[in-house]
Design a protein around this motif. Structure first.
Motif, PDB file in Angstrom:
ATOM      1  N   MET A   1      40.254  48.637  53.225  1.00 13.10           N
ATOM      2  CA  MET A   1      40.217  47.794  51.989  1.00 13.10           C
ATOM      3  C   MET A   1      40.957  46.323  51.576  1.00 13.10           C
ATOM      4  O   MET A   1      42.734  47.428  52.149  1.00 13.10           O
ATOM      5  CB  MET A   1      39.369  48.576  50.536  1.00 13.10           C
ATOM      6  CG  MET A   1      39.243  47.550  49.489  1.00 13.10           C
ATOM      7  SD  MET A   1      39.164  48.893  48.456  1.00 13.10           S
ATOM      8  CE  MET A   1      40.199  49.220  47.580  1.00 13.10           C
ATOM      9  N   ALA A   2      40.150  45.632  51.724  1.00 14.25           N
ATOM     10  CA  ALA A   2      41.620  44.262  51.681  1.00 14.25           C
ATOM     11  C   ALA A   2      42.355  44.454  50.980  1.00 14.25           C
ATOM     12  O   ALA A   2      42.179  44.848  49.389  1.00 14.25           O
ATOM     13  CB  ALA A   2      40.568  42.972  51.874  1.00 14.25           C
ATOM     14  N   GLU A   3      43.230  43.787  50.606  1.00 17.05           N
ATOM     15  CA  GLU A   3      44.505  43.660  49.423  1.00 17.05           C
ATOM     16  C   GLU A   3      43.380  43.251  48.070  1.00 17.05           C
ATOM     17  O   GLU A   3      42.119  41.894  48.112  1.00 17.05           O
ATOM     18  CB  GLU A   3      45.325  42.744  50.071  1.00 17.05           C
ATOM     19  CG  GLU A   3      46.743  43.669  50.209  1.00 17.05           C
ATOM     20  CD  GLU A   3      47.426  43.990  49.364  1.00 17.05           C
ATOM     21  OE1 GLU A   3      47.805  43.505  47.909  1.00 17.05           O
ATOM     22  OE2 GLU A   3      47.649  45.982  49.382  1.00 17.05           O
ATOM     23  N   PRO A   4      43.398  43.342  46.488  1.00 17.52           N
ATOM     24  CA  PRO A   4      42.901  42.640  45.921  1.00 17.52           C
ATOM     25  C   PRO A   4      43.182  41.515  45.975  1.00 17.52           C
ATOM     26  O   PRO A   4      44.857  41.064  45.747  1.00 17.52           O
ATOM     27  CB  PRO A   4      43.422  43.651  44.854  1.00 17.52           C
ATOM     28  CG  PRO A   4      43.544  44.806  44.744  1.00 17.52           C
ATOM     29  CD  PRO A   4      44.238  44.928  46.745  1.00 17.52           C
ATOM     30  N   LEU A   5      42.323  41.010  45.621  1.00 14.68           N
ATOM     31  CA  LEU A   5      43.175  39.286  45.138  1.00 14.68           C
ATOM     32  C   LEU A   5      44.041  39.028  43.866  1.00 14.68           C
ATOM     33  O   LEU A   5      44.808  38.198  43.918  1.00 14.68           O
ATOM     34  CB  LEU A   5      41.958  38.603  44.718  1.00 14.68           C
ATOM     35  CG  LEU A   5      40.812  37.246  46.351  1.00 14.68           C
ATOM     36  CD1 LEU A   5      39.541  36.745  45.327  1.00 14.68           C
ATOM     37  CD2 LEU A   5      41.762  36.652  46.984  1.00 14.68           C
ATOM     38  N   PHE A   6      43.762  39.151  43.061  1.00 11.06           N
ATOM     39  CA  PHE A   6      44.274  39.745  41.783  1.00 11.06           C
ATOM     40  C   PHE A   6      44.828  40.750  41.406  1.00 11.06           C
ATOM     41  O   PHE A   6      44.063  41.623  41.736  1.00 11.06           O
ATOM     42  CB  PHE A   6      44.005  38.326  40.812  1.00 11.06           C
ATOM     43  CG  PHE A   6      42.469  37.553  40.711  1.00 11.06           C
ATOM     44  CD1 PHE A   6      43.585  36.321  40.614  1.00 11.06           C
ATOM     45  CD2 PHE A   6      41.436  37.237  41.451  1.00 11.06           C
ATOM     46  CE1 PHE A   6      42.927  34.565  40.577  1.00 11.06           C
ATOM     47  CE2 PHE A   6      41.127  36.122  42.030  1.00 11.06           C
ATOM     48  CZ  PHE A   6      41.765  34.874  41.618  1.00 11.06           C
ATOM     49  N   ASN A   7      45.934  40.409  40.928  1.00 19.11           N
ATOM     50  CA  ASN A   7      46.789  41.798  40.578  1.00 19.11           C
ATOM     51  C   ASN A   7      46.170  42.406  38.999  1.00 19.11           C
ATOM     52  O   ASN A   7      45.677  43.565  38.576  1.00 19.11           O
ATOM     53  CB  ASN A   7      48.448  41.635  40.021  1.00 19.11           C
ATOM     54  CG  ASN A   7      49.173  42.407  40.000  1.00 19.11           C
ATOM     55  OD1 ASN A   7      48.826  43.747  40.388  1.00 19.11           O
ATOM     56  ND2 ASN A   7      50.324  42.204  39.229  1.00 19.11           N
ATOM     57  N   ARG A   8      45.982  40.991  37.813  1.00 19.23           N
ATOM     58  CA  ARG A   8      46.218  41.036  36.620  1.00 19.23           C
ATOM     59  C   ARG A   8      44.610  40.093  36.730  1.00 19.23           C
ATOM     60  O   ARG A   8      45.089  38.874  36.071  1.00 19.23           O
ATOM     61  CB  ARG A   8      46.753  41.570  36.280  1.00 19.23           C
ATOM     62  CG  ARG A   8      46.331  42.402  34.780  1.00 19.23           C
ATOM     63  CD  ARG A   8      47.646  42.062  33.509  1.00 19.23           C
ATOM     64  NE  ARG A   8      47.657  41.699  32.238  1.00 19.23           N
ATOM     65  CZ  ARG A   8      47.631  43.550  31.899  1.00 19.23           C
ATOM     66  NH1 ARG A   8      47.600  45.012  32.318  1.00 19.23           N
ATOM     67  NH2 ARG A   8      47.065  43.513  30.757  1.00 19.23           N
ATOM     68  N   LEU A   9      43.380  40.466  36.583  1.00 17.85           N
ATOM     69  CA  LEU A   9      42.043  39.044  36.487  1.00 17.85           C
ATOM     70  C   LEU A   9      41.547  38.861  34.694  1.00 17.85           C
ATOM     71  O   LEU A   9      41.149  40.621  34.595  1.00 17.85           O
ATOM     72  CB  LEU A   9      41.325  39.247  37.633  1.00 17.85           C
ATOM     73  CG  LEU A   9      40.667  38.496  37.373  1.00 17.85           C
ATOM     74  CD1 LEU A   9      40.677  36.944  37.460  1.00 17.85           C
ATOM     75  CD2 LEU A   9      39.556  38.744  38.134  1.00 17.85           C
ATOM     76  N   CYS A  10      41.526  38.114  34.796  1.00 15.80           N
ATOM     77  CA  CYS A  10      41.180  38.346  32.801  1.00 15.80           C
ATOM     78  C   CYS A  10      40.206  37.863  32.188  1.00 15.80           C
ATOM     79  O   CYS A  10      39.599  35.941  32.840  1.00 15.80           O
ATOM     80  CB  CYS A  10      42.185  37.848  31.907  1.00 15.80           C
ATOM     81  SG  CYS A  10      41.376  37.448  30.121  1.00 15.80           S
ATOM     82  N   LEU A  11      38.463  38.407  32.033  1.00 16.13           N
ATOM     83  CA  LEU A  11      37.616  37.500  32.145  1.00 16.13           C
ATOM     84  C   LEU A  11      37.779  36.935  30.634  1.00 16.13           C
ATOM     85  O   LEU A  11      37.679  37.947  29.226  1.00 16.13           O
ATOM     86  CB  LEU A  11      36.294  38.270  32.007  1.00 16.13           C
ATOM     87  CG  LEU A  11      36.676  38.659  34.002  1.00 16.13           C
ATOM     88  CD1 LEU A  11      35.469  40.138  34.035  1.00 16.13           C
ATOM     89  CD2 LEU A  11      36.026  37.820  34.467  1.00 16.13           C
TER      90      LEU A  11
END
Ligand code: NAP
Length: 295
Positions: A1-11
């Motif tokens: 799996m690729a590295e997550p694009l964001f460490n902490r993503l807020c919606l």
């Protein structure tokens, strides 16, 4: 799996679109390590908890965005400026701020003056949706095979733009880049005008005398029913779309009205050729949508 694009993503906001993003992110695992969700009403937050859509649920948007490297506005476009004023002092330098709003000129107009230094704004618009709203309405496949229009500003940081594009690729979308003015014209004809017509046709039917209305509903399984599907869309979202894409919608409405009058004139004067030509154009457009797998 690729590295997550964001460490902490807020919606910020979680209805149909926000919850669909949360669902893809949860399913794939390579969009964000931690998903933070904030929204206006306690009932919606509670539903987000029940549905397991977030790792962190936070009532206060200012606290929710703290420490995030990605923030996505998923609220009606008319609510952007207030939301931004509230969170701006809490955004970390380097954060990528993006959105899903259906208008783009208004987003640049409302957010740009409030942007703290070091915050990268990259507006975007996933061209996918349904007439349903709220966090229960979302599903992870919503964006698959659909276009996402990204409208970077001339000064947008290329790495931030690439990150937003990659976010939408991971959601299954095809990316198109446009300037906000072109975007607003395109969506005015493909989305906003059809909704205006649908809301109007339902209003016209509703204005008819009581017995006729009954008949309208009874025999609705013809063209009318197709209009009622999009006319069932969310009130707040669509009010804000019309108020925030005023010029483009009025321009398309005026062109449409001219063409509709020409059609009416052809009917009045029995111009069969004109009428046939219009119907043939409609059939051609439908065929090309099917060929492009966008029907
Ligand atoms: P939705 O299902 O109705 O959800 C709206 C979300 O925004 C909810 O979290 C709601 O919070 C929050 N919200 C509503 N009014 C607000 C306000 N005045 N201030 C702060 N928060 C508010 O909407 P959606 O369909 O996901 O649409 C979200 C965005 O996506 C809109 O900008 C829309 O233009 C865009 N979009 C929609 C579609 C579509 O087909 N629906 C397609 C593409 C893009 P509470 O539930 O807590 O009240």
């Amino acid at each position: 799996m690729a590295e997550p694009l964001f460490n902490r993503l807020c919606l910020v906001g979680i209805g149909l679109i926000g919850s669909s993003i949360a669902r893809v992110a949860k399913k794939r695992g390579d969009i964000a390590k931690t998903i933070v969700v904030t929204t206006r009403r306690a009932e919606t937050l509670q539903r987000v908890r029940e549905l397991g859509l977030a790792d962190v649920v936070e009532a206060d948007a200012a606290r929710a965005v703290e420490g995030c490297d990605g923030v996505i506005f998923c609220i009606p476009v008319g609510a952007y400026a207030d939301a931004m004023r509230h969170i701006a002092p809490h955004l970390a330098p380097g954060v990528v701020l993006t959105d899903v709003g259906s208008t783009k000129g208004s987003v640049v107009r409302d957010l740009s003056p409030l942007l703290p230094a070091g915050v990268h704004l990259v507006p975007a618009h996933p061209m996918a949706g349904t007439e349903h709203s709220g966090p229960d309405a979302g599903f992870p496949e919503l964006f698959e095979g659909r276009y996402c229009i990204v409208t970077p500003l001339p000064e947008s940081d290329p790495a931030a733009v690439e990150k937003v594009k990659e976010l939408w690729r991971r959601c299954g979308s095809m990316i198109e880049t446009m300037d906000p003015v072109t975007h607003d014209k395109v969506v005015a004809i493909v989305s906003h005008l059809p909704h205006l017509i649908a809301f109007t046709i339902c209003g016209t039917a509703d204005d008819l005398a009581e017995e006729t209305k009954e008949a309208v509903l009874k025999f609705a399984a013809s063209g009318f029913r197709d209009f009622t599907r999009i006319a069932a869309s969310d009130v707040d979202m669509w009010r804000d779309v019309f108020l925030n894409n005023r010029e483009a919608v009025l321009e398309m409405l005026s062109r449409f009205s001219e063409d509709a009058h020409a059609f009416g004139r052809a009917i009045r004067w029995g111009e069969a050729g004109f009428i046939e030509d219009r119907i043939k154009r409609g059939r051609k457009i439908r065929r090309s949508l099917i060929e492009r797998k966008q029907a």
